[in-house]
Design a protein around this motif. Structure first.
Motif, PDB file in Angstrom:
ATOM      1  N   ASN A 107       2.336   0.546 -10.880  1.00 36.33           N
ATOM      2  CA  ASN A 107       2.596   2.140 -10.859  1.00 36.33           C
ATOM      3  C   ASN A 107       2.367   2.617  -9.248  1.00 36.33           C
ATOM      4  N   GLY A 108       3.235   2.234  -8.403  1.00 38.49           N
ATOM      5  CA  GLY A 108       3.300   2.252  -7.273  1.00 38.49           C
ATOM      6  C   GLY A 108       2.123   1.389  -6.316  1.00 38.49           C
ATOM      7  N   TYR A 109       2.457   1.626  -5.242  1.00 38.94           N
ATOM      8  CA  TYR A 109       1.700   0.611  -4.646  1.00 38.94           C
ATOM      9  C   TYR A 109       1.068  -0.971  -5.160  1.00 38.94           C
ATOM     10  N   THR A 110       2.255  -1.836  -5.632  1.00 40.45           N
ATOM     11  CA  THR A 110       2.261  -2.794  -5.674  1.00 40.45           C
ATOM     12  C   THR A 110       1.784  -3.719  -5.384  1.00 40.45           C
ATOM     13  N   THR A 111       2.593  -3.939  -3.750  1.00 37.61           N
ATOM     14  CA  THR A 111       2.076  -4.866  -3.093  1.00 37.61           C
ATOM     15  C   THR A 111       0.882  -4.358  -1.707  1.00 37.61           C
ATOM     16  N   CYS A 112       0.177  -3.468  -1.820  1.00 36.38           N
ATOM     17  CA  CYS A 112      -0.646  -3.108  -0.962  1.00 36.38           C
ATOM     18  C   CYS A 112      -1.220  -4.539  -0.530  1.00 36.38           C
ATOM     19  N   MET A 113      -2.095  -4.488  -1.776  1.00 39.96           N
ATOM     20  CA  MET A 113      -3.024  -5.976  -0.846  1.00 39.96           C
ATOM     21  C   MET A 113      -2.597  -7.099  -0.397  1.00 39.96           C
ATOM     22  N   TRP A 114      -1.508  -7.175  -0.920  1.00 44.37           N
ATOM     23  CA  TRP A 114      -0.866  -8.370  -0.158  1.00 44.37           C
ATOM     24  C   TRP A 114      -0.509  -8.465   1.537  1.00 44.37           C
ATOM     25  N   HIS A 115       0.049  -7.068   1.543  1.00 45.91           N
ATOM     26  CA  HIS A 115       0.341  -5.850   3.091  1.00 45.91           C
ATOM     27  C   HIS A 115      -0.927  -6.400   3.876  1.00 45.91           C
ATOM     28  N   ASN A 116      -2.227  -6.099   3.006  1.00 45.56           N
ATOM     29  CA  ASN A 116      -3.873  -6.255   3.672  1.00 45.56           C
ATOM     30  C   ASN A 116      -4.139  -7.467   4.097  1.00 45.56           C
ATOM     31  N   ILE A 117      -3.630  -8.675   3.291  1.00 41.51           N
ATOM     32  CA  ILE A 117      -3.918  -9.994   3.562  1.00 41.51           C
ATOM     33  C   ILE A 117      -3.369 -10.258   4.408  1.00 41.51           C
ATOM     34  N   LYS A 118      -1.481 -10.289   3.985  1.00 41.47           N
ATOM     35  CA  LYS A 118      -0.951 -10.768   4.934  1.00 41.47           C
ATOM     36  C   LYS A 118      -1.079 -10.786   6.655  1.00 41.47           C
ATOM     37  N   THR A 119      -1.044  -8.738   6.767  1.00 40.43           N
ATOM     38  CA  THR A 119      -1.098  -8.522   8.451  1.00 40.43           C
ATOM     39  C   THR A 119      -2.605  -8.571   8.317  1.00 40.43           C
ATOM     40  N   CYS A 120      -3.593  -9.033   8.753  1.00 43.76           N
ATOM     41  CA  CYS A 120      -5.072  -8.778   8.687  1.00 43.76           C
ATOM     42  C   CYS A 120      -5.136  -9.586  10.098  1.00 43.76           C
ATOM     43  N   LYS A 121      -6.006  -9.450  10.561  1.00 48.95           N
ATOM     44  CA  LYS A 121      -6.251  -9.748  11.530  1.00 48.95           C
ATOM     45  C   LYS A 121      -8.163 -10.793  11.599  1.00 48.95           C
ATOM     46  N   ILE A 122      -7.706 -11.717  11.451  1.00 43.70           N
ATOM     47  CA  ILE A 122      -9.318 -11.925  10.843  1.00 43.70           C
ATOM     48  C   ILE A 122      -9.814 -12.230  12.204  1.00 43.70           C
ATOM     49  N   ILE A 123     -11.066 -12.258  12.324  1.00 42.72           N
ATOM     50  CA  ILE A 123     -12.199 -12.404  13.570  1.00 42.72           C
ATOM     51  C   ILE A 123     -13.051 -13.145  13.522  1.00 42.72           C
ATOM     52  N   PHE A 124     -13.518 -13.797  12.555  1.00 39.00           N
ATOM     53  CA  PHE A 124     -14.512 -14.747  11.674  1.00 39.00           C
ATOM     54  C   PHE A 124     -14.599 -15.363  11.130  1.00 39.00           C
ATOM     55  N   ASP A 125     -14.801 -16.197  10.893  1.00 36.83           N
ATOM     56  CA  ASP A 125     -14.043 -17.228   9.531  1.00 36.83           C
ATOM     57  C   ASP A 125     -15.069 -18.312   9.321  1.00 36.83           C
ATOM     58  N   ARG A 126     -16.130 -18.453   8.505  1.00 37.70           N
ATOM     59  CA  ARG A 126     -17.158 -19.321   8.944  1.00 37.70           C
ATOM     60  C   ARG A 126     -16.565 -20.266   8.172  1.00 37.70           C
ATOM     61  N   ASN A 127     -15.667 -21.038   7.071  1.00 42.03           N
ATOM     62  CA  ASN A 127     -15.340 -22.055   6.577  1.00 42.03           C
ATOM     63  C   ASN A 127     -14.127 -22.173   6.717  1.00 42.03           C
ATOM     64  N   GLY A 128     -13.347 -21.203   7.193  1.00 40.92           N
ATOM     65  CA  GLY A 128     -11.475 -21.646   7.345  1.00 40.92           C
ATOM     66  C   GLY A 128     -10.957 -20.737   5.612  1.00 40.92           C
ATOM     67  N   ARG A 129     -11.503 -20.123   5.168  1.00 43.33           N
ATOM     68  CA  ARG A 129     -11.512 -19.961   3.819  1.00 43.33           C
ATOM     69  C   ARG A 129     -10.240 -18.982   3.208  1.00 43.33           C
ATOM     70  N   LEU A 130     -10.653 -17.376   4.607  1.00 45.74           N
ATOM     71  CA  LEU A 130      -9.230 -16.669   4.789  1.00 45.74           C
ATOM     72  C   LEU A 130      -8.489 -16.887   5.683  1.00 45.74           C
ATOM     73  N   THR A 131      -8.992 -17.930   6.453  1.00 41.84           N
ATOM     74  CA  THR A 131      -6.781 -18.354   6.879  1.00 41.84           C
ATOM     75  C   THR A 131      -5.881 -19.048   6.052  1.00 41.84           C
ATOM     76  N   GLN A 132      -6.678 -19.815   5.437  1.00 37.61           N
ATOM     77  CA  GLN A 132      -5.919 -20.623   3.911  1.00 37.61           C
ATOM     78  C   GLN A 132      -5.655 -19.895   3.258  1.00 37.61           C
ATOM     79  N   VAL A 133      -6.314 -18.647   3.024  1.00 38.92           N
ATOM     80  CA  VAL A 133      -5.966 -17.204   1.773  1.00 38.92           C
ATOM     81  C   VAL A 133      -5.180 -16.812   2.355  1.00 38.92           C
ATOM     82  N   GLN A 134      -4.962 -16.555   4.108  1.00 41.76           N
ATOM     83  CA  GLN A 134      -3.871 -15.742   4.425  1.00 41.76           C
ATOM     84  C   GLN A 134      -2.304 -16.499   4.298  1.00 41.76           C
ATOM     85  N   LYS A 135      -2.546 -17.908   4.137  1.00 42.10           N
ATOM     86  CA  LYS A 135      -1.324 -19.061   4.713  1.00 42.10           C
ATOM     87  C   LYS A 135      -1.084 -19.040   3.258  1.00 42.10           C
TER      88      LYS A 135
END
Length: 259
Positions: A107-135
Motif C-alpha cells: 500500500n504505497g512505497y512498494t519499491t522504496c527499499m529497492w530504490h535504496n539498494i539500487k542507488t546507494c553509494k557503497i563506501i565500504f564493503d568488507r567481503n563484497g556482499r553489498l556489491t553483490q546484492v546491489q548487482k
C-alpha cells in the motif's frame, strides 16, 4: 570529518558494509546536505562502543532510536546532521527480493527499499556482499510487479469498499479533520506508487515527490500539480470540495493508464 568516522566504524568486526543514501549517494548535494548512512552489520554493536566513536565526531547524539529502524541520530561537529541506520544485509536482501523477484505490491512505497539498494553509494564493503546484492537487484523493472502495484493501489484509490476516496468522504461528513488528513496522506501514498510504477521507476521515498515526478516521469496525469494544489488547499478550508477533486485526480490517473 565524516570520512574518519566511517573509517572507525568500518574497523568494527560487526560491520560488513557501509553505504550512503539520499542526496549524498549522488551528485545533487551541497556542503550542508545531511548524511544518510547505512551500516550493514552481522551482529549488534554495543551502545557504549558506538557512543565512544560518535563522541569523537559529533556534537549531539541520540543513541539507539528505534522508531522505524534502529539508528543513531547525530549532528557532526561541523553542524551537519547524520543518521546512521543499522541493518542486516540478509534481511534487506530478502525484503527487496519479495518485491523485485516475487512481485509483491504494498500500500504505497512498494519499491522504496529497492530504490535504496539500487542507488546507494557503497563506501565500504568488507567481503563484497553489498556489491553483490546491489548487482542482483540492478535489473529491469518487472512487468508483473508493475501491474501488481498499479492494480493494488488503484483499488485503494477508488472502486472498492476500503478505498481511500470513500473513507475521506465519510471523514468529511463527520467533520473529522484528523481522519481527513490521515486518509488523504494514504491516498497520496498509493497515488504516487502508481505513477512511479507506470513509469517503471523505483520509488525515491517521501521527499520532493512532485519535483521528482516532474523531472523523471515521462508520463504524468493531466493537471498533475494543479490538482494536488487544489487538494491541499481544500483539505481544511473547503473539505466539501474534496470529493470532486479526488474524482478528478483518479479520472486523470486512469486516463494516463489508458483505462
Amino acid at each position: 570529518m565524516v570520512e574518519k568516522l566511517f573509517e572507525e566504524l568500518a574497523g568494527l568486526p560487526q560491520v560488513e558494509a557501509i553505504a550512503l543514501g539520499g542526496s549524498r549517494a549522488g551528485t545533487a548535494f551541497d556542503e550542508k546536505s545531511d548524511y544518510d548512512a547505512y551500516l550493514y552489520c552481522t551482529s549488534e554493536i554495543a551502545d557504549d562502543v558506538r557512543n565512544a566513536i560518535l563522541t569523537k565526531y559529533c556534537s549531539y547524539i541520540e543513541l539507539g532510536n528505534s522508531y522505524w529502524e534502529k539508528e543513531d541520530n547525530c549532528t557532526l561537529k561541523n553542524g551537519i546532521d547524520i543518521d546512521i541506520l543499522y541493518r542486516n544485509l540478509d534481511d534487506i536482501a530478502e525484503q527487496v527480493a519479495s518485491v523485485v523477484e516475487r512481485y509483491n505490491a504494498y500500500n504505497g512505497y512498494t519499491t522504496c527499499m529497492w530504490h535504496n539498494i539500487k542507488t546507494c553509494k557503497i563506501i565500504f564493503d568488507r567481503n563484497g556482499r553489498l556489491t553483490q546484492v546491489q548487482k542482483r537487484f540492478k535489473v529491469p523493472y518487472p512487468e508483473m510487479l508493475r501491474q501488481n502495484i498499479i492494480t493494488r493501489n488503484m483499488n485503494l484509490l477508488h472502486g472498492t469498499m476500503p478505498a481511500y476516496d470513500g473513507q475521506i468522504a465519510k471523514a468529511v461528513k463527520r467533520n473529522d479533520k484528523v481522519s481527513i488528513n490521515h486518509r488523504t496522506a494514504a491516498f497520496l501514498e498509493s497515488y504516487f506508487d502508481v505513477i512511479f510504477a507506470y513509469n517503471r521507476l523505483t520509488h525515491p521515498g517521501e521527499k520532493r515527490l512532485v519535483a521528482l515526478c516532474k523531472r523523471d516521469c515521462k508520463a504524468l496525469p493531466c493537471d498533475f500539480e494543479e490538482n494536488l494544489n487544489k487538494l491541499f488547499a481544500a483539505m481544511f478550508v473547503n473539505p466539501q470540495e474534496l470529493k470532486s477533486i479526488l474524482t478528478n485526480i483518479v479520472d486523470n490517473l486512469k486516463d494516463m493508464l489508458g483505462n
